[in-house]
Motif scaffolding. Sequence first.
Motif, PDB file in Angstrom:
ATOM      1  N   THR A 132      22.061  14.767 -10.651  1.00  0.00           N
ATOM      2  CA  THR A 132      21.523  13.669 -11.450  1.00  0.00           C
ATOM      3  C   THR A 132      21.346  14.029 -12.915  1.00  0.00           C
ATOM      4  OG1 THR A 132      20.390  12.783  -9.510  1.00  0.00           O
ATOM      5  CG2 THR A 132      19.593  12.070 -11.661  1.00  0.00           C
ATOM      6  N   ALA A 133      20.757  15.184 -13.228  1.00  0.00           N
ATOM      7  CA  ALA A 133      20.480  15.540 -14.623  1.00  0.00           C
ATOM      8  C   ALA A 133      21.719  16.083 -15.338  1.00  0.00           C
ATOM      9  CB  ALA A 133      19.346  16.563 -14.685  1.00  0.00           C
ATOM     10  N   GLY A 134      22.691  16.588 -14.603  1.00  0.00           N
ATOM     11  CA  GLY A 134      23.900  17.121 -15.200  1.00  0.00           C
ATOM     12  C   GLY A 134      24.428  18.308 -14.422  1.00  0.00           C
ATOM     13  N   GLY A 135      25.529  18.878 -14.913  1.00  0.00           N
ATOM     14  CA  GLY A 135      26.167  19.972 -14.206  1.00  0.00           C
ATOM     15  C   GLY A 135      25.459  21.295 -14.401  1.00  0.00           C
ATOM     16  N   VAL A 136      25.582  21.878 -15.606  1.00  0.00           N
ATOM     17  CA  VAL A 136      25.023  23.194 -15.923  1.00  0.00           C
ATOM     18  C   VAL A 136      24.191  23.074 -17.183  1.00  0.00           C
ATOM     19  CG1 VAL A 136      25.542  25.584 -16.559  1.00  0.00           C
ATOM     20  CG2 VAL A 136      26.993  24.383 -14.904  1.00  0.00           C
ATOM     21  N   ARG A 137      22.955  23.598 -17.154  1.00  0.00           N
ATOM     22  CA  ARG A 137      22.154  23.689 -18.375  1.00  0.00           C
ATOM     23  C   ARG A 137      21.581  25.098 -18.479  1.00  0.00           C
ATOM     24  NH1 ARG A 137      17.492  19.798 -21.045  1.00  0.00           N
ATOM     25  NH2 ARG A 137      16.651  21.386 -22.467  1.00  0.00           N
ATOM     26  N   ILE A 138      21.805  25.736 -19.641  1.00  0.00           N
ATOM     27  CA  ILE A 138      21.247  27.059 -19.916  1.00  0.00           C
ATOM     28  C   ILE A 138      20.407  26.943 -21.178  1.00  0.00           C
ATOM     29  CG2 ILE A 138      21.709  29.496 -20.260  1.00  0.00           C
ATOM     30  CD1 ILE A 138      24.446  29.096 -18.988  1.00  0.00           C
ATOM     31  N   ASP A 139      19.081  27.074 -21.027  1.00  0.00           N
ATOM     32  CA  ASP A 139      18.186  26.934 -22.176  1.00  0.00           C
ATOM     33  C   ASP A 139      18.144  28.192 -23.033  1.00  0.00           C
ATOM     34  OD1 ASP A 139      17.620  24.352 -21.614  1.00  0.00           O
ATOM     35  OD2 ASP A 139      15.462  24.610 -21.373  1.00  0.00           O
TER      36      ASP A 139
ATOM     37  N   SER B 262      21.926  17.345  -6.375  1.00  0.00           N
ATOM     38  CA  SER B 262      20.534  17.698  -6.647  1.00  0.00           C
ATOM     39  C   SER B 262      19.927  16.633  -7.553  1.00  0.00           C
ATOM     40  CB  SER B 262      20.442  19.073  -7.305  1.00  0.00           C
ATOM     41  OG  SER B 262      21.059  19.062  -8.583  1.00  0.00           O
ATOM     42  N   SER B 263      18.593  16.537  -7.507  1.00  0.00           N
ATOM     43  CA  SER B 263      17.931  15.545  -8.344  1.00  0.00           C
ATOM     44  C   SER B 263      17.775  16.022  -9.786  1.00  0.00           C
ATOM     45  CB  SER B 263      16.551  15.192  -7.757  1.00  0.00           C
ATOM     46  OG  SER B 263      15.736  16.342  -7.673  1.00  0.00           O
ATOM     47  N   GLY B 264      18.005  17.319 -10.033  1.00  0.00           N
ATOM     48  CA  GLY B 264      18.021  17.856 -11.387  1.00  0.00           C
ATOM     49  C   GLY B 264      19.434  18.251 -11.782  1.00  0.00           C
ATOM     50  N   TYR B 265      19.593  19.454 -12.314  1.00  0.00           N
ATOM     51  CA  TYR B 265      20.901  19.991 -12.662  1.00  0.00           C
ATOM     52  C   TYR B 265      21.505  20.733 -11.465  1.00  0.00           C
ATOM     53  CZ  TYR B 265      19.931  19.013 -17.578  1.00  0.00           C
ATOM     54  OH  TYR B 265      19.658  18.386 -18.766  1.00  0.00           O
ATOM     55  N   GLY B 266      22.814  20.838 -11.480  1.00  0.00           N
ATOM     56  CA  GLY B 266      23.434  21.678 -10.470  1.00  0.00           C
ATOM     57  C   GLY B 266      22.998  23.120 -10.636  1.00  0.00           C
ATOM     58  N   ILE B 267      23.078  23.641 -11.880  1.00  0.00           N
ATOM     59  CA  ILE B 267      22.628  24.991 -12.220  1.00  0.00           C
ATOM     60  C   ILE B 267      21.755  24.893 -13.465  1.00  0.00           C
ATOM     61  CG2 ILE B 267      23.320  27.312 -12.911  1.00  0.00           C
ATOM     62  CD1 ILE B 267      26.035  26.749 -11.534  1.00  0.00           C
TER      63      ILE B 267
ATOM     64  N   GLY C  14      30.148  14.074 -12.865  1.00  0.00           N
ATOM     65  CA  GLY C  14      28.973  13.354 -12.412  1.00  0.00           C
ATOM     66  C   GLY C  14      28.194  12.652 -13.484  1.00  0.00           C
ATOM     67  N   LEU C  15      26.871  12.799 -13.472  1.00  0.00           N
ATOM     68  CA  LEU C  15      26.000  11.774 -13.998  1.00  0.00           C
ATOM     69  C   LEU C  15      25.507  11.986 -15.420  1.00  0.00           C
ATOM     70  CD1 LEU C  15      23.986  11.240 -10.696  1.00  0.00           C
ATOM     71  CD2 LEU C  15      25.979  10.005 -11.501  1.00  0.00           C
TER      72      LEU C  15
END
Length: 286
Positions: free
Chosen positions: A229-236, A199-204, A250-251
């Motif tokens: 591209t942005a990373g694997g998992v991000r939870i805000d 994905s061009s953002g996060y995976g999740i 990844g990236l």
Amino acid sequence: EGATVNVLDYGAFNDNTNTSVTTAAIQAAIDTGKNVFLPEGTYSINSALTVHSVEQIIFGSSFGNTSIVQTTVGENGIEVDNKQRVQIRNLKLSATGSNTKAGLYVTGSAYSTFSFLEITGFNYGVHVDEGSLTYYSELFIINTRSHGMYISGPTGACVDTTVMRSYIGGSGQAGTAHGVYIEGQASGVYFTKVDIYLSSGYGIFMETGTGLQPPNAGFFNQCIIDQNTAGGVRIDDGLLFEFNNCWTSGLSDGYWFDTAMSDARIIGGQIFNMGSHGVKILGTRC
């Protein structure tokens, strides 16, 4: 399957022609309330196909051989709105042009199942909007313009969404978007053996977003979250998340738990060859 109608008997064309006639014919078959069979071929449509009946089954001949092509950019492929125990399976859903909607749009519709679906070219592959108790398996969501799977609970709860044995790849072809995007009061999200790639953002990515409350109670088991591209998992923000024997690589960051995030567990798995942090923790209760 119970009482079943064939869309060809209602005048549908399965050779990718006669779009308006085919759309009306398939919808007429669905409107009977009986189960609906689409024989092998390609069906061109110009508006969303809407399921009106509970316990209805919409199915193609075999996985990959029955294709529905949405030609109108502002239309979903198939819509299921508060109809319980619906089944949709063995279909390929694709869109032409710069579609702004979803291949499959589900709201409410408890106890419904969706399986063996290939979805490509839509803005979202699957949009679950304030749904409850819905089950998805053997999905192949490829090259969406925005998020691969979008789970939203903007004004209320989106409860118990289960996804198993699926592939979500190439999300966000029109810009930054996520393989799986969860916003609002989504509670009880279960992903098992789901591959999320490229994905061009996060995976999740999870956040309150436009919702009144943040997501909570998400469980991810044996998932591969790779090369996003942005990373694997991000939870805000949100609470109570578990990642059990998942792989991230990844990236950028493998996991990013932000300041409003609390109560997360990572059990086993691999965090491999990241471009930045393996785990980035900013909250005080992670």
